[in-house]
Design an enzyme around this catalytic site. Structure first.
Site, PDB file in Angstrom:
ATOM      1  N   VAL B  77      56.927  24.011 -55.425  1.00 33.53           N
ATOM      2  CA  VAL B  77      56.857  24.008 -56.884  1.00 33.53           C
ATOM      3  C   VAL B  77      55.681  23.128 -57.284  1.00 33.53           C
ATOM      4  O   VAL B  77      55.608  21.959 -56.880  1.00 33.53           O
ATOM      5  CB  VAL B  77      58.169  23.444 -57.470  1.00 33.53           C
ATOM      6  CG1 VAL B  77      58.123  23.447 -58.990  1.00 33.53           C
ATOM      7  CG2 VAL B  77      59.372  24.233 -56.960  1.00 33.53           C
ATOM      8  N   CYS B  78      54.761  23.656 -58.066  1.00 40.11           N
ATOM      9  CA  CYS B  78      53.575  22.874 -58.456  1.00 40.11           C
ATOM     10  C   CYS B  78      53.973  21.658 -59.277  1.00 40.11           C
ATOM     11  O   CYS B  78      54.646  21.780 -60.309  1.00 40.11           O
ATOM     12  CB  CYS B  78      52.629  23.735 -59.273  1.00 40.11           C
ATOM     13  SG  CYS B  78      51.325  22.759 -60.050  1.00 40.11           S
ATOM     14  N   ILE B  79      53.530  20.501 -58.853  1.00 40.50           N
ATOM     15  CA  ILE B  79      53.959  19.264 -59.515  1.00 40.50           C
ATOM     16  C   ILE B  79      53.441  19.158 -60.947  1.00 40.50           C
ATOM     17  O   ILE B  79      54.185  18.765 -61.856  1.00 40.50           O
ATOM     18  CB  ILE B  79      53.563  18.011 -58.682  1.00 40.50           C
ATOM     19  CG1 ILE B  79      54.156  16.748 -59.307  1.00 40.50           C
ATOM     20  CG2 ILE B  79      52.054  17.878 -58.532  1.00 40.50           C
ATOM     21  CD1 ILE B  79      54.176  15.555 -58.391  1.00 40.50           C
TER      22      ILE B  79
END
Lengths: 135, 130, 102
Positions: B77-79
């Site tokens: 999941v892209c931070i």
């Protein structure tokens, strides 16, 4: 030594109405650290991302258009803009920001990063990639 | 063949996370490898463990968690996208002084570099979005 | 060297399919998924534009999305072939890259 791949970031959406343009640019900036062969394509409403005079003060959203001018510092120097997409929207190259980079292979001469290409040329550029990321 | 996957729209509003799920299941069944799925834009919302859809509906997050557990898929999941949208793992929640975290089992939060790395390391990259 | 293009939006509200058609090269394939399957309706206002561009480009539809939307076979352009998710995977593998027209 890892192989170098050709990455194309395809931008077909206008800025601000949705977040895609901004988050695409964030990928480009991070991706620059990976030393791949990077190109950006702007077609359809994506050409609106590069227009001059964007002022977002009233809408309270960060104006990220100046960031495009910093791409040269990240060695991202190929911004292909489709001529037909501009024309369909009543735009021409003079409506776009000036974006340049310094060419280290040519005594750091300042050169334009924006390259206006025809639709057929854009199709060829797309067909020449290893990885196409669409936003 | 190694196939990397990008999911860039949220669950339930858009079909993207469903189409990606069926695609990945088929790819694995055909003997391909899917080392990583990268969730970006509203796609990060797939990773919340607080989703409670009606019983007779598919549970998109649980389906992904199960598939990843079974096949060892790295669900990233892209931070940056996750923080904008209120998705935090335990570490991030503590670091940001938040009183809760909401990332489901099987998902991990990491940077955009994981997306580029996936593009470099896989033979094909397929994006599901809107 | 060829590309699989996927289109997931109805051509009646969005220009992705028409833009995709204009950027295809001989040997490419287009796979219509999700609301994109409406782009293969016979007799629609975009049908001619779709067919004109199919000389060297193959057109595929994702069967699950066609059935979900209740589109009957006789409503679909004869040039279009239906594949299931495993066929989608095969198309991705057969082509050098996949471009999603989001």
């Amino acid at each position: 030594m890892s192989e170098v791949k050709k990455f194309l970031y395809v931008n077909r959406k206008a800025p601000y109405g949705t977040i895609y343009a901004l988050e695409s640019l964030e990928v480009v900036l991070i991706g620059a650290a990976f030393d791949q062969d990077v190109s950006l394509a702007f077609l359809d409403d994506g050409v609106f991302q590069l227009t001059r005079n964007q002022n977002t003060e009233t809408i309270g959203v960060k104006n990220f258009s100046p960031t495009f001018r910093a791409l040269g510092d990240y060695d991202v120097t190929k911004l292909y803009v489709e001529r037909e997409s501009l024309a369909e929207r009543g735009l021409s190259e003079s409506d776009l920001q000036e974006i340049t980079y310094e060419d280290e292979d040519d005594d750091w001469a300042e050169k334009p990063s924006i390259r206006i290409v025809s639709r057929a040329e854009m199709a060829d550029i797309m067909a020449d990639q290893d990885v196409v990321l669409s936003f | 063949m190694k196939i990397g996957i990008v999911v860039s729209e949220g669950p339930y509003t858009h079909q993207a996370a469903d189409t990606a799920y069926h695609f990945v299941k088929s790819a694995l069944a055909k003997g391909h490898e899917v080392p990583r799925v990268f969730f970006y834009h509203d796609g990060v919302n797939v990773s919340t463990r607080l989703s409670v859809p009606p019983q007779d509906e598919r549970h998109i997050q649980k389906n992904w968690t199960a598939l990843a557990g079974e096949h060892g898929i790295d669900l990233v999941v892209c931070i940056a996208a996750a923080q904008r949208r209120g998705l935090l793992d335990q570490n991030e929640a503590e670091r940001q002084g938040k009183d809760a975290n909401n990332i489901a089992e099987g998902f991990r939060i990491s940077g955009l570099g994981q997306l580029i790395e996936m593009g470099i390391q896989t033979d094909r990259l397929v994006t599901f979005g809107d | 060297m060829s590309t699989l293009h996927t289109v997931n939006k109805s051509p009646f509200t969005n220009g992705s399919l028409l833009s995709c058609l204009k950027h295809c090269r001989p040997g490419d394939a287009i796979l219509l998924i999700e609301d994109g399957v409406y782009g293969a309706l016979k007799g629609s206002t975009v049908a001619d534009a779709v067919c004109e561009n199919l000389a060297d480009v193959r057109l595929f539809l994702l069967g699950g999305d066609v059935r979900a939307r209740g589109i009957e076979d006789e409503k679909i352009l004869s040039q279009a072939r239906t594949v299931e998710y495993d066929g989608y995977v095969d198309l991705v593998v057969e082509h050098d890259r996949t471009q999603s027209w989001l």
